[in-house]
Design a protein around this motif. Structure first.
Motif, PDB file in Angstrom:
ATOM      1  N   LEU A  94      -6.307 -20.048  12.994  1.00  0.00           N
ATOM      2  CA  LEU A  94      -6.271 -18.830  13.801  1.00  0.00           C
ATOM      3  C   LEU A  94      -7.029 -19.012  15.113  1.00  0.00           C
ATOM      4  CD1 LEU A  94      -6.740 -16.258  10.929  1.00  0.00           C
ATOM      5  CD2 LEU A  94      -4.756 -16.402  12.451  1.00  0.00           C
ATOM      6  N   TRP A 146      -5.842 -18.564  19.006  1.00  0.00           N
ATOM      7  CA  TRP A 146      -6.522 -17.710  19.976  1.00  0.00           C
ATOM      8  C   TRP A 146      -7.056 -18.507  21.164  1.00  0.00           C
ATOM      9  CZ3 TRP A 146      -6.966 -12.424  20.121  1.00  0.00           C
ATOM     10  CH2 TRP A 146      -6.586 -11.715  18.983  1.00  0.00           C
ATOM     11  N   ALA A 198      -2.516 -13.146  17.029  1.00  0.00           N
ATOM     12  CA  ALA A 198      -2.533 -14.558  16.635  1.00  0.00           C
ATOM     13  C   ALA A 198      -1.333 -15.303  17.207  1.00  0.00           C
ATOM     14  CB  ALA A 198      -2.549 -14.690  15.115  1.00  0.00           C
ATOM     15  N   LEU A 229     -17.825 -16.706  13.967  1.00  0.00           N
ATOM     16  CA  LEU A 229     -16.499 -16.207  13.595  1.00  0.00           C
ATOM     17  C   LEU A 229     -16.056 -16.799  12.262  1.00  0.00           C
ATOM     18  CD1 LEU A 229     -14.669 -16.156  17.022  1.00  0.00           C
ATOM     19  CD2 LEU A 229     -15.208 -14.181  15.588  1.00  0.00           C
ATOM     20  N   LEU A 261     -13.642  -7.385  16.869  1.00  0.00           N
ATOM     21  CA  LEU A 261     -14.402  -7.360  15.621  1.00  0.00           C
ATOM     22  C   LEU A 261     -15.732  -6.616  15.794  1.00  0.00           C
ATOM     23  CD1 LEU A 261     -13.726 -11.001  14.398  1.00  0.00           C
ATOM     24  CD2 LEU A 261     -12.881  -8.902  13.326  1.00  0.00           C
ATOM     25  N   LEU A 299     -10.916 -11.496  20.538  1.00  0.00           N
ATOM     26  CA  LEU A 299     -11.013 -11.347  19.087  1.00  0.00           C
ATOM     27  C   LEU A 299     -12.430 -10.939  18.689  1.00  0.00           C
ATOM     28  CD1 LEU A 299     -10.168 -11.728  16.111  1.00  0.00           C
ATOM     29  CD2 LEU A 299     -10.624 -14.180  16.407  1.00  0.00           C
ATOM     30  N   TRP A 334      -7.987 -10.141  13.194  1.00  0.00           N
ATOM     31  CA  TRP A 334      -7.786 -11.593  13.289  1.00  0.00           C
ATOM     32  C   TRP A 334      -6.325 -11.942  13.590  1.00  0.00           C
ATOM     33  CZ3 TRP A 334     -10.848 -15.937  13.080  1.00  0.00           C
ATOM     34  CH2 TRP A 334     -12.200 -15.740  12.794  1.00  0.00           C
ATOM     35  N   TRP A 376     -15.133 -14.544   9.095  1.00  0.00           N
ATOM     36  CA  TRP A 376     -13.837 -14.705   8.441  1.00  0.00           C
ATOM     37  C   TRP A 376     -14.029 -14.919   6.945  1.00  0.00           C
ATOM     38  CZ3 TRP A 376      -8.715 -14.271   8.580  1.00  0.00           C
ATOM     39  CH2 TRP A 376      -7.933 -15.075   7.744  1.00  0.00           C
ATOM     40  N   GLN A 405     -10.418  -5.570   9.506  1.00  0.00           N
ATOM     41  CA  GLN A 405     -10.931  -6.819  10.076  1.00  0.00           C
ATOM     42  C   GLN A 405      -9.884  -7.927  10.023  1.00  0.00           C
ATOM     43  OE1 GLN A 405     -14.325  -6.927   7.489  1.00  0.00           O
ATOM     44  NE2 GLN A 405     -15.746  -6.182   9.056  1.00  0.00           N
ATOM     45  N   ALA A 416      -9.241 -20.163   9.212  1.00  0.00           N
ATOM     46  CA  ALA A 416      -9.965 -19.741  10.411  1.00  0.00           C
ATOM     47  C   ALA A 416      -9.740 -20.734  11.545  1.00  0.00           C
ATOM     48  CB  ALA A 416     -11.456 -19.602  10.109  1.00  0.00           C
TER      49      ALA A 416
END
Length: 233
Positions: A52, A56, A98, A17, A73, A69, A94, A21, A90, A49
């Motif tokens: 975030l 999550w 959030a 991820l 994606l 997530l 994300w 990102w 994309q 990232a």
């Protein structure tokens, strides 16, 4: 948006991820010279990232998790040919959950506002930032306009969970119920049934041709089955 500090002994829980990102941020910056407001060099995207993924991974989440997530994606990747601006879609994925508190109604608005703060810091232009925020807000209704291919891709990817196998769908429904464990059964049944009816009332759950072909029939069957089990048919 305050980045989470990265230290040498921090183990990255989601390297793939993080890679995705970084690639998305680079694509969204495009030919612009990466710069934050005021002309300073744009910050490293990696701590964003971290921030975030920390959101999550909050303990109260059971469905709206890092796994969700990643799944969104992946579905966006499947639908990529339909998108006008794949990087924007994309980024919207994300940010779309959030901020998530099951006892609040303004999650999408707060998530969009987070994107509006973070993306300019990362050197992403105003037009793309505004489009990411618009797409995040669109997930309130999952009802994009016919001339909104990016909205169609994001909403289809977000709803693709509805087309899982019976066991996958049952796990999804159970996770949603766990997130709302503070709601008594009668109230949850009423509210959940209303959500299911709202979805079933849409002319199409999935707006992209591929999403419709892959997921529409199975998703409607799953939704109808859950509604029957709730006694709300």
């Amino acid at each position: 948006m305050t980045p989470v500090s990265r230290t040498a002994d921090t183990t990255d829980p989601a390297p793939e991820l993080h890679r995705r990102w970084a690639a998305t941020v680079a694509e969204a910056r495009g030919s612009r010279k990466p710069a934050a407001p005021g002309g300073a060099p744009a910050p490293d995207p990696a701590p964003y990232a971290d921030n975030l993924l920390s959101r999550w991974s909050e303990p109260h989440r059971r469905y709206h998790t890092v796994d969700h997530l990643a799944a969104v994606l992946d579905r966006i990747d499947e639908l990529a040919d339909h998108a006008d601006d794949l990087a924007v879609v994309q980024l919207a994925a994300w940010f779309h959950d959030a901020v998530y508190r099951p006892d609040r109604s303004e999650n999408e608005e707060r998530s969009a506002a987070l994107a509006e703060r973070a993306l300019p810091e990362l050197g992403i232009g105003a037009a793309r930032t505004a489009e990411v925020a618009r797409l995040v807000r669109l997930t309130v209704t999952h009802d994009p306009a016919p001339d909104d291919p990016d909205g169609e891709v994001l909403c289809d990817a977000d709803l693709a969970v509805l087309a899982g196998s019976p066991d996958q769908y049952a796990a999804y429904a159970a996770a949603v119920r766990t997130e709302y464990a503070f709601v008594p059964d009668p109230a949850f049944t009423t509210g959940r049934s209303a959500v299911l009816r709202q979805l079933l009332a849409l002319p199409r759950l999935f707006r992209t041709p591929m999403g419709y072909d892959l997921w529409e029939h199975t998703a409607r069957r799953n939704l109808t089955t859950e509604l029957d089990l709730l006694g709300g048919a």
